[in-house]
Scaffold this motif. Structure first.
Motif, mmCIF file in Angstrom:
data_model
loop_
_atom_site.group_PDB
_atom_site.id
_atom_site.type_symbol
_atom_site.label_atom_id
_atom_site.label_comp_id
_atom_site.label_asym_id
_atom_site.label_seq_id
_atom_site.Cartn_x
_atom_site.Cartn_y
_atom_site.Cartn_z
ATOM 1 N N UNK A 98 0.850 -1.180 0.000
ATOM 2 C CA UNK A 98 0.000 0.000 0.000
ATOM 3 C C UNK A 98 0.890 1.237 0.000
ATOM 4 N N UNK A 99 0.604 2.189 -0.891
ATOM 5 C CA UNK A 99 1.345 3.450 -0.957
ATOM 6 C C UNK A 99 0.451 4.573 -0.432
ATOM 7 N N UNK A 100 0.964 5.345 0.523
ATOM 8 C CA UNK A 100 0.217 6.464 1.094
ATOM 9 C C UNK A 100 1.095 7.711 1.047
ATOM 10 N N UNK B 207 1.556 11.711 1.983
ATOM 11 C CA UNK B 207 1.130 12.825 2.818
ATOM 12 C C UNK B 207 0.757 14.000 1.911
ATOM 13 N N UNK B 208 -0.326 14.692 2.239
ATOM 14 C CA UNK B 208 -0.773 15.827 1.430
ATOM 15 C C UNK B 208 -1.167 16.942 2.388
ATOM 16 N N UNK B 209 -0.670 18.153 2.116
ATOM 17 C CA UNK B 209 -1.001 19.274 2.990
ATOM 18 C C UNK B 209 -1.211 20.539 2.166
ATOM 19 N N UNK B 210 -1.908 21.492 2.773
ATOM 20 C CA UNK B 210 -2.191 22.751 2.091
ATOM 21 C C UNK B 210 -1.111 23.770 2.446
ATOM 22 N N UNK B 211 -0.448 24.309 1.424
ATOM 23 C CA UNK B 211 0.566 25.341 1.611
ATOM 24 C C UNK B 211 -0.145 26.690 1.598
ATOM 25 N N UNK B 212 -0.338 27.283 2.775
ATOM 26 C CA UNK B 212 -1.090 28.543 2.883
ATOM 27 C C UNK B 212 -0.411 29.685 2.139
ATOM 28 N N UNK B 213 0.902 29.684 2.150
ATOM 29 C CA UNK B 213 1.636 30.764 1.496
ATOM 30 C C UNK B 213 1.395 30.784 -0.021
ATOM 31 N N UNK B 214 1.445 29.605 -0.645
ATOM 32 C CA UNK B 214 1.229 29.514 -2.098
ATOM 33 C C UNK B 214 -0.220 29.223 -2.455
ATOM 34 N N UNK C 81 -1.873 26.340 -2.414
ATOM 35 C CA UNK C 81 -2.003 25.118 -3.227
ATOM 36 C C UNK C 81 -1.778 23.900 -2.331
ATOM 37 N N UNK C 82 -2.303 22.760 -2.763
ATOM 38 C CA UNK C 82 -2.033 21.502 -2.088
ATOM 39 C C UNK C 82 -0.705 20.963 -2.588
ATOM 40 N N UNK C 83 0.118 20.445 -1.694
ATOM 41 C CA UNK C 83 1.413 19.871 -2.074
ATOM 42 C C UNK C 83 1.521 18.456 -1.523
ATOM 43 N N UNK C 84 2.187 17.598 -2.290
ATOM 44 C CA UNK C 84 2.415 16.222 -1.868
ATOM 45 C C UNK C 84 3.685 16.156 -1.029
ATOM 46 N N UNK C 85 3.651 15.333 -0.008
ATOM 47 C CA UNK C 85 4.831 15.080 0.812
ATOM 48 C C UNK C 85 5.463 13.769 0.398
ATOM 49 N N UNK C 86 6.101 13.124 1.355
ATOM 50 C CA UNK C 86 6.748 11.844 1.088
ATOM 51 C C UNK C 86 5.717 10.727 0.976
ATOM 52 N N UNK C 87 6.069 9.708 0.207
ATOM 53 C CA UNK C 87 5.222 8.528 0.081
ATOM 54 C C UNK C 87 5.774 7.427 0.973
#
Length: 60
Positions: A32-34, A36-43, A45-51
């Motif tokens: 299973x690959x998961x 991390x996804x978070x919202x970058x308030x400064x830009x 936009x949503x950004x992907x983190x490490x898998x």
């Protein structure tokens, strides 16, 4: 016996493998690959983190 419930949301990253143990117990496993996804308030936009990859197995 202690138990901990963990929920991981992701995508199946391998074929599901089915087998039967020597005692006749059916088992299945997959990767299973998961990501991390978070919202970058400064830009703004949503950004992907490490898998992270997990091996999931189940037996009856």
């Amino acid at each position: 016996m202690n138990s901990t419930l963990v929920t991981v949301v992701g995508h199946v990253a391998s074929d599901v493998r089915y087998a039967t143990t020597a005692n006749g117990v059916p088992v299945a496993s997959f990767r299973l690959a998961a990501t991390d996804r978070r919202f970058d308030k400064q830009r703004e936009v949503w950004v992907d983190g490490d898998t992270s990859f997990y091996t999931v197995w189940s037996c009856s």
